[in-house]
Design a protein around this motif. Structure first.
Motif, PDB file in Angstrom:
ATOM      1  N   SER A 162       0.824  -1.216   0.000  1.00  0.00           N
ATOM      2  CA  SER A 162       0.000   0.000   0.000  1.00  0.00           C
ATOM      3  C   SER A 162       0.857   1.265   0.000  1.00  0.00           C
ATOM      4  CB  SER A 162      -0.919  -0.004   1.229  1.00  0.00           C
ATOM      5  OG  SER A 162      -0.149  -0.044   2.434  1.00  0.00           O
ATOM      6  N   ALA A 163       2.105   1.164   0.454  1.00  0.00           N
ATOM      7  CA  ALA A 163       2.989   2.338   0.464  1.00  0.00           C
ATOM      8  C   ALA A 163       3.407   2.734  -0.942  1.00  0.00           C
ATOM      9  CB  ALA A 163       4.227   2.056   1.308  1.00  0.00           C
ATOM     10  N   ASN A 214       4.033   7.961   0.051  1.00  0.00           N
ATOM     11  CA  ASN A 214       4.481   7.527   1.375  1.00  0.00           C
ATOM     12  C   ASN A 214       3.323   7.439   2.375  1.00  0.00           C
ATOM     13  OD1 ASN A 214       7.179   7.426   0.487  1.00  0.00           O
ATOM     14  ND2 ASN A 214       7.418   9.627   0.895  1.00  0.00           N
ATOM     15  N   LYS A 215       2.228   6.864   1.933  1.00  0.00           N
ATOM     16  CA  LYS A 215       1.069   6.622   2.780  1.00  0.00           C
ATOM     17  C   LYS A 215       0.487   7.916   3.357  1.00  0.00           C
ATOM     18  CE  LYS A 215       2.287   1.932   4.281  1.00  0.00           C
ATOM     19  NZ  LYS A 215       2.428   1.028   5.440  1.00  0.00           N
ATOM     20  N   GLY A 265      -2.058  11.598   6.929  1.00  0.00           N
ATOM     21  CA  GLY A 265      -1.624  10.215   6.756  1.00  0.00           C
ATOM     22  C   GLY A 265      -2.794   9.275   6.527  1.00  0.00           C
ATOM     23  N   PHE A 266      -2.493   8.130   5.911  1.00  0.00           N
ATOM     24  CA  PHE A 266      -3.525   7.109   5.684  1.00  0.00           C
ATOM     25  C   PHE A 266      -4.076   6.592   7.013  1.00  0.00           C
ATOM     26  CE2 PHE A 266      -1.888   5.610   1.260  1.00  0.00           C
ATOM     27  CZ  PHE A 266      -2.257   6.832   0.740  1.00  0.00           C
ATOM     28  N   ASP A 267      -3.301   6.778   8.094  1.00  0.00           N
ATOM     29  CA  ASP A 267      -3.750   6.348   9.411  1.00  0.00           C
ATOM     30  C   ASP A 267      -4.584   7.417  10.112  1.00  0.00           C
ATOM     31  OD1 ASP A 267      -1.778   8.186   9.847  1.00  0.00           O
ATOM     32  OD2 ASP A 267      -0.559   6.895  11.165  1.00  0.00           O
TER      33      ASP A 267
END
Length: 842
Positions: free
Chosen positions: A696-697, A746-747, A770-772
């Protein structure tokens, strides 16, 4: 009277001595006469007159040439005849039928003198050699002998009557040759001994025993004994043969209706009865290692044969009944099954009939019991009952030549009934297979079908079942269907459960599976497949299919690999997707598939985002997957997408182009967790992304976002900024325009220029999400002081100052998208002058 005294003088003999002398004289004379008689017999009478007369009598009786070397007499052996030859025409070895080394016997002379009867108490025949042969013209070398016996009643009567009470034949031999066979058949018996005796002039008894010449150890032996009753002309005999190889009799076994190619007659105990032109044979023949062949079938067995035969010599008719006791038998060449082993039980072969009541054998790795009747060998009719209490299904499954990736195992009870004339096709076969607990495995199944139970019925080459049940993925199923033809079967199958229904029509051959019909309904999904599966490569068949699918992604999760199912769950797909088109390629090489299809959906939801009227074109070729022209509508806007994936690399990559326009945030807010919030606006998004499926990155790309007439202050991120900037009535501020160029790498999603513009306020932001969900942003504000000064809100003082400061004040945003954190960045020293000027109205 006075006694008379006899006085002997010295030279005078007594009366006793005189009598003795007379007796001795007579005896001496008799001995001289006997010696002279014996001398005369041995030199004149026997070797000349008797020899000639005996030779002539034998030739007349036998119709063959006879040669006698010498006839003599001795007191011990009686009359001795040496080197008798019986031959045909020419006196040669080839034409010699009988050789007798020596014959000896004594005569009872009183009957000879008184009644002219030649009575021989015992006739001894030493080392006879009898040769019986057929020449190439099927002429028997002793045929004249047989014809002589048949015409004996019309032959001239001999003036002497011959009677022998006992005949002993010692150390004889018998040679049989048949030049009709190629190569010439030859069989010999040596050490042949025979005794024939007459009891009370009523019965003649005989015993014969000898050894067959053989190169094997334990030579075959023959023993024959019997009686002949003169009054009834009845012959009774018992025959015993041991260790006789059937291979040595092959030329004559060829006349049988089957080929008996090898085996050993281990022992026989046969009885014979001949009377009134009727021959009866009974007893037992024990065979070991017999091999019988008939029309592709090969039976090897140890067996006991119990014959009951009756043959009439005048009408040449045969009535028979043969009992067969099989042990350790094996039958090969049976259609479908191949081999049957460990056969044991009884068979009865009668006139035009073969039956059994208790035959047991092993086939297909299972034990069977068989009873049956075969009648009318000209037009055979068979009735058969076959049963197995523990049939191994994996062996039975092989009969239909299934694909290698299909496996069936388990135990069943099978009962087979057959009744049919064998000339008719197909045979009328009925069978029932009661499956107790079976298991079916296939590569296309996530796990095996378990606990298969039910009954399968067979008729001829068709199998059918109804109410057959099994478990799959902890769900019970019931199935009905038919299978027609076991070599190239055609399968019609239906499966039902609480969630699934399947109907299929499939033709299976060794190299091809043809799907005439394959209809599947599972919960809210449907599937229709037609086409062919080419099985030249058994482990990687070639697919050539036409597909029509209506799939709800949630329905298929249970059938997918665990990791793939978990990834799809994160997307939370809802709704049905219709797909119609074609698929070709090797089943295991999905990257090389060629797919051409059209897709559509009336409603689809991903990540809880809902869209309508979805349509797209799907093309996969040369390891390139192209999802083009995808369009959908939702939230009063449209979404367009093109997707391209490349499977030629070690890490399959993809490229995505997205464009959405006219999305109404007021409609969207309920589906992104903002229900009840005062949020509105029209948003457009476009993006170009690339990445690979394994990481995913690897996702990266850029895009553009724009917004019109946005009410966004109840979004956590902006609500906090309003509080920080102490804007009066900030919730009423509407952003007429918002734009942002963003990058994904980079996510994280990052931007250098996020602008939100309204009459009261302008915001500039830069940073990353961020994806998080993590935030790292800096926001800058510019306030319209005229609009704020007209407000009655007490916070207008601070807002007015910010308006004067311009970009001198910024806010650092961290935390997460759900819980953002704000921190003011310190201002420069000249801020105080700007505040002073603000209060002085400068």
């Amino acid at each position: 009277m006075t006694d008379r005294k006899v006085i002997y003088y010295p030279n005078q003999m007594s009366p006793v001595n005189i009598k003795r002398r007379i007796f001795l004289s007579i005896l001496l004379v008799l001995l001289i006469l006997a010696a002279a008689g014996i001398s005369y017999l041995n030199k004149v009478y026997l070797p000349v007159k008797i020899k000639a007369k005996l030779t002539g009598s034998l030739e007349e009786a036998l119709h063959y040439n006879v040669n006698i070397d010498r006839v003599s007499f001795s007191l011990i052996n009686g009359i001795v005849i040496r080197d008798i030859l019986v031959y045909d025409k020419i006196k040669t070895e080839e034409n010699t039928i009988l050789k007798i080394k020596r014959v000896s016997f004594h005569l009872l002379y009183l009957p000879l003198i008184r009644d002219k009867r030649l009575i021989i108490p015992v006739l001894h025949i030493y080392s006879p050699e009898l040769k019986l042969s057929y020449n190439k013209d099927s002429i028997f070398n002793s045929s004249e002998l047989l014809s002589a016996r048949e015409g004996r009643d019309t032959a001239p009567k001999n003036k002497y009557q011959l009677l022998a009470y006992k005949i002993n034949i010692l150390k004889g031999s018998l040679l049989f040759e048949d030049e009709r066979q190629q190569p010439k058949f030859s069989k010999a018996i040596h050490n042949l001994n025979m005794a024939v005796s007459v009891r009370n002039l009523k019965t003649a008894s005989f015993v014969i025993h000898g050894d067959f010449l053989s190169e094997k150890e334990g030579p075959p032996k023959i023993f024959l004994q019997g009686d002949y009753i003169f009054s009834s002309k009845e012959l009774k005999a018992k025959l015993n043969l041991t260790n006789l190889s059937l291979a040595e009799l092959n030329p004559y076994l060829k006349t049988l209706p089957f080929l008996l190619s090898s085996g050993i007659i281990k022992n026989t105990n046969l009885t014979f009865k001949l009377q009134d032109k009727s021959l009866e044979i009974g007893g037992i023949i024990s065979l070991k290692g017999a091999v019988i062949e008939k029309e592709g079938l090969l039976l090897s067995a140890d067996m006991d044969i119990l014959p009951q035969l009756n043959y009439t010599t005048d009408r040449k008719t045969l009535r028979y009944k043969l009992g067969l006791k099989l042990n350790n038998a094996e039958l090969q060449g049976i259609e479908y099954i191949g081999k049957v082993s460990d056969i044991k039980g009884d068979l009865e072969l009668a006139q035009d009939k073969l039956k059994t009541n208790n035959l047991e054998f092993q086939a297909l790795g299972s034990n069977f019991k068989l009873s049956g009747l075969l009648e009318n060998f000209t037009s055979p009719a068979l009735t058969l009952d076959l049963e197995s209490q523990r049939l191994k299904l994996e062996e039975l499954f092989i009969l239909i030549s299934p694909p290698q990736d299909l496996k069936l195992s388990g135990i069943a009870i099978v009962k087979v009934k057959l009744k049919r004339t064998l000339e008719e096709r197909p045979l009328d076969i009925e069978a029932a297979l009661a499956i107790e607990d079976a298991r079916f495995e296939a590569a296309f199944l996530k796990e095996a079908l378990q606990h298969i139970k039910g009954t399968v019925n067979f008729k001829n080459d068709t199998a059918s079942w109804e109410g057959l049940s099994f478990n799959y993925l902890e769900t019970p199923y019931a199935t009905t269907g038919t299978l027609v033809g076991f070599k190239d079967p055609r399968l019609n199958l239906k499966i039902d459960s609480k969630d699934l229904r399947l109907a299929s029509d499939i033709k299976i051959s060794p190299d091809l599976i043809k799907l005439n019909t394959f209809l599947l309904n599972y919960i809210n999904s449907d599937c229709a497949i037609k086409g062919a599966i080419h099985r030249q490569e058994k482990n990687n068949p070639l697919l050539d299919l036409a597909l029509a699918l209506n799939v709800n992604p949630q329905d298929i999760l249970v059938f997918l690999p665990k990791q793939l199912a978990e990834n799809i769950k994160k997307i939370n797909p809802q709704g049905n997707i219709k797909l119609s088109g074609s698929l070709s390629g090797k089943a295991m090489d999905y990257k090389d598939w060629e797919i051409q299809a059209q897709g559509s959906s009336e409603f689809i939801s991903l990540y809880n985002l809902k869209f309508n009227n979805l349509s797209f074109a799907l093309l996969e070729k040369d390891k390139i997957l192209n999802l083009s022209g995808l369009s959908a509508s939702g939230y009063s806007g449209t979404v367009n997408l093109d997707f391209l994936s490349n499977f030629t690399q070690d890490k399959p990559s993809y490229a995505l182009k997205l464009k959405s326009s006219g999305i109404d945030l007021g409609e969207l807010k309920s589906d992104i967790g903002l229900k009840g919030k005062d949020i509105a606006g029209i948003i457009d998004i476009s993006a170009n992304l690339v990445g690979d499926f394994q990481d995913s990155a690897s996702l990266k790309g850029n895009g553009l976002l724009s917004l019109q007439n946005g009410r966004l202050w109840q979004i956590n991120l902006l609500k906090g900024l309003g509080e920080v900037f102490l804007l009066p009535d900030y919730q009423k501020i509407v952003f007429k325009e918002a734009t942002a160029e963003f990058n994904i790498e980079n996510k994280a999603i990052s931007t250098d220029d996020l602008r939100l513009i309204s009459d009261q306020l302008k915001l500039n932001c830069e940073g990353r999400l961020g994806f998080d969900g993590g935030l790292d942003f800096v926001a800058y504000a510019q306030v319209n002081k005229e609009l704020i000064s007209e407000s009655t809100d007490l916070r207008k003082f601070t807002a007015a100052i910010l308006g004067e400061l311009g970009n001198a004040v910024s806010v650092k945003i961290s935390g997460t998208i759900q819980k953002p954190k704000y921190r003011l960045v310190p201002m420069p020293l000249d801020l105080l002058k700007r505040v002073k000027d603000f209060f002085l109205g400068k």
